[in-house]
Design a protein around this motif. Structure first.
Motif, PDB file in Angstrom:
ATOM      1  N   ARG A 130       0.850  -1.187   0.000  1.00  0.00           N
ATOM      2  CA  ARG A 130       0.000   0.000   0.000  1.00  0.00           C
ATOM      3  C   ARG A 130       0.890   1.244   0.000  1.00  0.00           C
ATOM      4  O   ARG A 130       2.100   1.141   0.241  1.00  0.00           O
ATOM      5  CB  ARG A 130      -0.912   0.050   1.230  1.00  0.00           C
ATOM      6  CG  ARG A 130      -0.157   0.071   2.550  1.00  0.00           C
ATOM      7  CD  ARG A 130      -1.058   0.381   3.737  1.00  0.00           C
ATOM      8  NE  ARG A 130      -1.623   1.712   3.676  1.00  0.00           N
ATOM      9  CZ  ARG A 130      -0.983   2.820   4.084  1.00  0.00           C
ATOM     10  NH1 ARG A 130       0.249   2.748   4.572  1.00  0.00           N
ATOM     11  NH2 ARG A 130      -1.555   3.998   3.997  1.00  0.00           N
ATOM     12  N   GLY A 131       0.268   2.399  -0.250  1.00  0.00           N
ATOM     13  CA  GLY A 131       0.983   3.664  -0.170  1.00  0.00           C
ATOM     14  C   GLY A 131       1.157   4.317  -1.529  1.00  0.00           C
ATOM     15  O   GLY A 131       0.808   3.751  -2.572  1.00  0.00           O
ATOM     16  N   THR A 132       1.694   5.526  -1.505  1.00  0.00           N
ATOM     17  CA  THR A 132       1.836   6.343  -2.709  1.00  0.00           C
ATOM     18  C   THR A 132       3.275   6.810  -2.877  1.00  0.00           C
ATOM     19  O   THR A 132       3.909   7.235  -1.913  1.00  0.00           O
ATOM     20  CB  THR A 132       0.924   7.582  -2.629  1.00  0.00           C
ATOM     21  OG1 THR A 132      -0.451   7.156  -2.555  1.00  0.00           O
ATOM     22  CG2 THR A 132       1.107   8.490  -3.841  1.00  0.00           C
ATOM     23  N   LEU A 133       3.761   6.708  -4.099  1.00  0.00           N
ATOM     24  CA  LEU A 133       5.023   7.339  -4.491  1.00  0.00           C
ATOM     25  C   LEU A 133       4.677   8.454  -5.463  1.00  0.00           C
ATOM     26  O   LEU A 133       4.087   8.198  -6.524  1.00  0.00           O
ATOM     27  CB  LEU A 133       5.952   6.331  -5.164  1.00  0.00           C
ATOM     28  CG  LEU A 133       7.190   6.921  -5.865  1.00  0.00           C
ATOM     29  CD1 LEU A 133       8.101   7.628  -4.882  1.00  0.00           C
ATOM     30  CD2 LEU A 133       7.945   5.830  -6.627  1.00  0.00           C
ATOM     31  N   ALA A 134       4.990   9.689  -5.086  1.00  0.00           N
ATOM     32  CA  ALA A 134       4.747  10.840  -5.955  1.00  0.00           C
ATOM     33  C   ALA A 134       6.078  11.500  -6.278  1.00  0.00           C
ATOM     34  O   ALA A 134       6.899  11.720  -5.384  1.00  0.00           O
ATOM     35  CB  ALA A 134       3.804  11.835  -5.284  1.00  0.00           C
ATOM     36  N   VAL A 135       6.280  11.814  -7.534  1.00  0.00           N
ATOM     37  CA  VAL A 135       7.518  12.453  -7.987  1.00  0.00           C
ATOM     38  C   VAL A 135       7.155  13.716  -8.757  1.00  0.00           C
ATOM     39  O   VAL A 135       6.245  13.703  -9.591  1.00  0.00           O
ATOM     40  CB  VAL A 135       8.346  11.505  -8.874  1.00  0.00           C
ATOM     41  CG1 VAL A 135       9.566  12.221  -9.438  1.00  0.00           C
ATOM     42  CG2 VAL A 135       8.780  10.277  -8.079  1.00  0.00           C
ATOM     43  N   ILE A 136       7.868  14.791  -8.459  1.00  0.00           N
ATOM     44  CA  ILE A 136       7.653  16.033  -9.201  1.00  0.00           C
ATOM     45  C   ILE A 136       8.481  15.998 -10.475  1.00  0.00           C
ATOM     46  O   ILE A 136       9.709  16.057 -10.435  1.00  0.00           O
ATOM     47  CB  ILE A 136       8.007  17.258  -8.341  1.00  0.00           C
ATOM     48  CG1 ILE A 136       7.076  17.330  -7.115  1.00  0.00           C
ATOM     49  CG2 ILE A 136       7.894  18.535  -9.171  1.00  0.00           C
ATOM     50  CD1 ILE A 136       7.352  18.497  -6.196  1.00  0.00           C
ATOM     51  N   GLY A 137       7.790  15.854 -11.577  1.00  0.00           N
ATOM     52  CA  GLY A 137       8.425  15.929 -12.886  1.00  0.00           C
ATOM     53  C   GLY A 137       8.282  17.335 -13.429  1.00  0.00           C
ATOM     54  O   GLY A 137       8.424  18.316 -12.706  1.00  0.00           O
ATOM     55  N   SER A 138       7.949  17.459 -14.696  1.00  0.00           N
ATOM     56  CA  SER A 138       7.770  18.779 -15.297  1.00  0.00           C
ATOM     57  C   SER A 138       7.143  18.641 -16.671  1.00  0.00           C
ATOM     58  O   SER A 138       7.366  17.636 -17.374  1.00  0.00           O
ATOM     59  CB  SER A 138       9.111  19.507 -15.430  1.00  0.00           C
ATOM     60  OG  SER A 138       8.971  20.715 -16.161  1.00  0.00           O
ATOM     61  N   VAL A 139       6.416  19.671 -17.079  1.00  0.00           N
ATOM     62  CA  VAL A 139       5.920  19.717 -18.454  1.00  0.00           C
ATOM     63  C   VAL A 139       7.089  19.768 -19.433  1.00  0.00           C
ATOM     64  O   VAL A 139       6.932  19.426 -20.615  1.00  0.00           O
ATOM     65  CB  VAL A 139       4.989  20.930 -18.675  1.00  0.00           C
ATOM     66  CG1 VAL A 139       3.770  20.845 -17.762  1.00  0.00           C
ATOM     67  CG2 VAL A 139       5.717  22.249 -18.464  1.00  0.00           C
ATOM     68  N   ALA A 140       8.264  20.158 -18.960  1.00  0.00           N
ATOM     69  CA  ALA A 140       9.441  20.236 -19.838  1.00  0.00           C
ATOM     70  C   ALA A 140       9.819  18.886 -20.416  1.00  0.00           C
ATOM     71  O   ALA A 140      10.529  18.822 -21.426  1.00  0.00           O
ATOM     72  CB  ALA A 140      10.624  20.820 -19.067  1.00  0.00           C
ATOM     73  N   GLY A 141       9.366  17.799 -19.796  1.00  0.00           N
ATOM     74  CA  GLY A 141       9.683  16.475 -20.294  1.00  0.00           C
ATOM     75  C   GLY A 141       8.812  16.015 -21.443  1.00  0.00           C
ATOM     76  O   GLY A 141       9.040  14.938 -21.997  1.00  0.00           O
TER      77      GLY A 141
END
Length: 246
Positions: A130-141
């Motif tokens: 269970r649980g969440t992994l959140a990563v801050i990417g970017s529209v630049a990708g």
């Protein structure tokens, strides 16, 4: 009955968007945070701020580029609700590309370190089921552009890595893999850039990011209208796109 505490480990916790996500969490529920970053003084200041909002905080000053760190040991035996990866840098591309070690460092900051840390977090999610992994990417990708392809290519790599993790855990509905894709945001990282109408304040982006995590989104543009902007950029035929100065 008291609500259970929400446990989150945040890498690059002192980034402007991460700070606003943490504030949004603390405003809604009892929370315990492990704040991880390079600068001990900034971590302590953030922890003090969050404690005034009712959160419990621990801090850890660490070099997020150090692939030898045993994150499994640091995360301990606690059951985590959220892992958030928020560190990164926005280099002067023209200057950086003239220096091989600087290019390698930017790749490490914006891609390699994320893969190393996210892999450790994914192993913990698999263990917890269970649980969440959140990563801050970017529209630049979303598409390579002459103005920021060094930064954007790292973010594109993160998007592919997160897609692979999402596929890996597709059969485990209690595990969520979230890619947060902010557009241009007014933060210290973008302080050198001229501000225009496409810029959003960090507090707005942070609140939207937290809502996306709550709603169990997979990929979310922040704010949402960036999805339309990037659709237009991605859809432009190459012969037209190459006439732009984006």
């Amino acid at each position: 009955m008291n609500a259970p505490r929400y446990h989150a480990a945040v890498f690059g916790a002192t980034s402007a968007i991460a700070t606003e996500i943490l504030r949004a969490i603390a405003a809604e529920r009892p929370a315990s945070f492990l704040l991880i970053g390079r600068d001990a003084a900034k971590l302590d200041a953030l922890a003090a701020d969050l404690r005034t909002r009712g959160a419990d905080c621990e801090t850890l000053a660490a070099d997020l580029l150090d692939a030898e760190i045993r994150w499994d040991e640091i995360l301990g035996n606690r059951d985590w609700d959220l892992f958030l990866l928020a560190h990164g840098s926005l280099p002067d591309q023209a200057t950086t590309l003239q220096n091989g070690p600087a290019v390698a460092r930017e790749a490490a900051v914006n891609f390699t370190s994320h893969v190393v840390i996210a892999s450790a977090c994914a192993a913990r999610l698999e263990q917890q089921k269970r649980g969440t992994l959140a990563v801050i990417g970017s529209v630049a990708g979303d598409r390579g552009r002459q103005s920021n392809y060094l930064y954007g290519s790292a973010k594109a790599g993160i998007a592919t890595f997160m897609a692979g993790l999402r596929h890996r855990f597709a059969s485990v509905p209690e595990i969520r893999i979230v890619l947060l894709k902010p557009g241009m945001t007014d933060t210290p990282m973008t302080a050198q850039l001229p501000k225009g109408p496409l810029f959003s304040p960090a507090d707005k982006v942070g609140r939207l990011a937290w809502q996306a995590i709550l709603k169990r989104k997979s990929i979310v543009y922040l704010p949402g209208w960036w999805a339309l902007v990037m659709l237009a950029i991605k859809s432009a035929p190459t012969f037209l796109f190459h006439r732009t100065r984006l």
